[in-house]
Design a protein around this motif. Structure first.
Motif, PDB file in Angstrom:
ATOM      1  N   ASP A   1      37.323  54.147  46.127  1.00 25.66           N
ATOM      2  CA  ASP A   1      35.936  54.563  45.455  1.00 25.66           C
ATOM      3  C   ASP A   1      35.183  55.304  46.739  1.00 25.66           C
ATOM      4  O   ASP A   1      34.880  54.621  47.574  1.00 25.66           O
ATOM      5  N   THR A   2      35.346  56.507  46.599  1.00 26.85           N
ATOM      6  CA  THR A   2      34.597  57.294  47.907  1.00 26.85           C
ATOM      7  C   THR A   2      33.132  57.305  48.001  1.00 26.85           C
ATOM      8  O   THR A   2      32.410  57.520  46.715  1.00 26.85           O
ATOM      9  N   ALA A   3      32.554  56.949  49.204  1.00 29.18           N
ATOM     10  CA  ALA A   3      31.147  56.590  49.220  1.00 29.18           C
ATOM     11  C   ALA A   3      30.330  57.841  49.410  1.00 29.18           C
ATOM     12  O   ALA A   3      29.424  58.102  48.734  1.00 29.18           O
ATOM     13  N   VAL A   4      30.957  58.752  50.159  1.00 24.31           N
ATOM     14  CA  VAL A   4      30.238  60.045  50.562  1.00 24.31           C
ATOM     15  C   VAL A   4      31.269  60.917  50.238  1.00 24.31           C
ATOM     16  O   VAL A   4      32.255  60.875  51.272  1.00 24.31           O
ATOM     17  N   SER A   5      31.250  61.790  49.688  1.00 21.58           N
ATOM     18  CA  SER A   5      32.227  62.925  49.423  1.00 21.58           C
ATOM     19  C   SER A   5      31.718  64.363  49.667  1.00 21.58           C
ATOM     20  O   SER A   5      30.463  64.551  49.545  1.00 21.58           O
ATOM     21  N   GLN A   6      32.668  65.118  50.252  1.00 23.21           N
ATOM     22  CA  GLN A   6      32.280  66.640  50.454  1.00 23.21           C
ATOM     23  C   GLN A   6      33.343  67.244  49.955  1.00 23.21           C
ATOM     24  O   GLN A   6      34.631  67.210  49.942  1.00 23.21           O
ATOM     25  N   LYS A  22      29.313  71.208  49.292  1.00 18.21           N
ATOM     26  CA  LYS A  22      28.635  70.366  48.477  1.00 18.21           C
ATOM     27  C   LYS A  22      28.935  68.763  48.766  1.00 18.21           C
ATOM     28  O   LYS A  22      29.829  68.441  49.700  1.00 18.21           O
ATOM     29  N   CYS A  23      27.713  68.040  48.668  1.00 15.71           N
ATOM     30  CA  CYS A  23      27.763  66.361  49.140  1.00 15.71           C
ATOM     31  C   CYS A  23      27.479  65.719  48.065  1.00 15.71           C
ATOM     32  O   CYS A  23      26.380  65.813  47.502  1.00 15.71           O
ATOM     33  N   GLU A  24      27.880  64.503  47.798  1.00 16.64           N
ATOM     34  CA  GLU A  24      27.497  63.589  46.587  1.00 16.64           C
ATOM     35  C   GLU A  24      27.814  62.237  47.575  1.00 16.64           C
ATOM     36  O   GLU A  24      28.757  61.788  48.110  1.00 16.64           O
ATOM     37  N   CYS A  91      28.241  65.511  56.043  1.00 15.78           N
ATOM     38  CA  CYS A  91      27.006  64.961  55.175  1.00 15.78           C
ATOM     39  C   CYS A  91      26.999  63.240  55.434  1.00 15.78           C
ATOM     40  O   CYS A  91      28.143  62.705  55.774  1.00 15.78           O
ATOM     41  N   ALA A  92      25.701  62.951  55.431  1.00 14.70           N
ATOM     42  CA  ALA A  92      25.756  61.584  55.556  1.00 14.70           C
ATOM     43  C   ALA A  92      24.614  60.837  54.723  1.00 14.70           C
ATOM     44  O   ALA A  92      23.872  61.778  54.273  1.00 14.70           O
ATOM     45  N   SER A  93      24.620  59.504  54.566  1.00 19.12           N
ATOM     46  CA  SER A  93      23.594  58.972  53.540  1.00 19.12           C
ATOM     47  C   SER A  93      23.225  57.632  54.265  1.00 19.12           C
ATOM     48  O   SER A  93      23.873  57.173  55.093  1.00 19.12           O
ATOM     49  N   SER A  94      21.831  57.100  54.054  1.00 14.87           N
ATOM     50  CA  SER A  94      21.552  55.961  54.571  1.00 14.87           C
ATOM     51  C   SER A  94      20.636  55.471  53.547  1.00 14.87           C
ATOM     52  O   SER A  94      19.954  56.001  52.684  1.00 14.87           O
ATOM     53  N   GLN A  95      20.487  54.164  53.514  1.00 15.87           N
ATOM     54  CA  GLN A  95      19.596  53.298  52.391  1.00 15.87           C
ATOM     55  C   GLN A  95      18.062  53.785  52.603  1.00 15.87           C
ATOM     56  O   GLN A  95      17.240  54.150  51.551  1.00 15.87           O
TER      57      GLN A  95
END
Lengths: 112, 114
Positions: A1-6, A22-24, A91-95
């Motif tokens: 399961d990819t957490a951050v995908s581009q 695109k980033c999700e 792309c990155a994400s954080s809580q």
């Protein structure tokens, strides 16, 4: 399961074209980011969004326009591409802002 | 200039030896630091973090040391393995509230020799 995908992973295009990356993220995070990594591996933040709201907009040409349709997506549109735009974009994400960031696999953009 | 920098751009170590990667930061207000590992063709991956109220933090085979007096951060990798070959970045977290952001150092390429 990819957490951050581009998508795409690789993008080759000519000068003057317009392209989007695109980033999700499926982590349920509130904050998302775009970074540019140059050929010397230097990572520089471009934008950050928190709950779809632009928070950080570093000194980036206005040819770059991020768009966040919802909390899980942050897309990057680039107009009138130039040779100097060639780089790897992450792309990155954080809580929340300031928390540990999770990075996507990157998009290698080559402008010819 | 960059507020976070590394002393050595490249580091080669023998397999099984310990590795030490150093990082200097310039902003004494930084209160949170992260080490990331980036393998070829992949995005940076979190290794370990440390807050400014700590001097040392240990993970699995990795230890981060923080010396606030001289604004220095180091990552120690015990018994370095071929899979440890990568670029390592330190990053400091600055700002407040929703404007907090990571500033990355220039990276150190670690090569593990057989």
């Amino acid at each position: 399961d990819t957490a951050v995908s581009q998508t795409p992973k690789y993008l080759v295009t000519q000068m003057g074209n317009d392209k989007s990356i695109k980033c999700e993220q499926n982590l349920g995070h509130d904050t998302m980011y775009w970074y540019k990594q140059d050929s010397k591996k230097f990572l520089k933040i471009m934008f950050s969004y928190n709950n779809k709201e632009l928070i950080i907009n570093e000194t980036v040409p206005n040819r770059f326009s991020p768009k966040s349709p919802d909390k899980a997506h942050l897309n990057l549109h680039i107009n009138s591409l130039e040779l100097g735009d060639s780089a790897v974009y992450f792309c990155a994400s954080s809580q929340y802002s300031g928390a540990e960031q999770y990075f996507g696999p990157g998009t290698r953009l080559t402008v010819t | 200039g960059e507020s976070v920098g590394l002393h050595l751009p490249t580091l080669s170590v023998q397999e099984g030896d310990n590795s030490i990667i150093n990082c200097a930061y310039s902003n004494s207000a930084s209160d949170y630091f992260i080490w990331y590992k980036q393998e070829s063709g992949k995005g940076p991956q979190f290794i370990i973090d440390i807050r400014s109220n700590m001097d040392k933090r240990q993970g699995q085979r990795v230890t981060v040391l923080l010396n606030k007096t001289v604004k220095h951060l180091s990552l120690q990798i015990a018994a370095t393995q071929p899979g440890d070959s990568a670029v390592y970045f330190c990053a400091e977290n600055l700002g407040s509230g929703s404007a907090r952001q990571l500033t990355f150092g220039s990276g150190t390429q670690l090569t593990v020799l057989p």
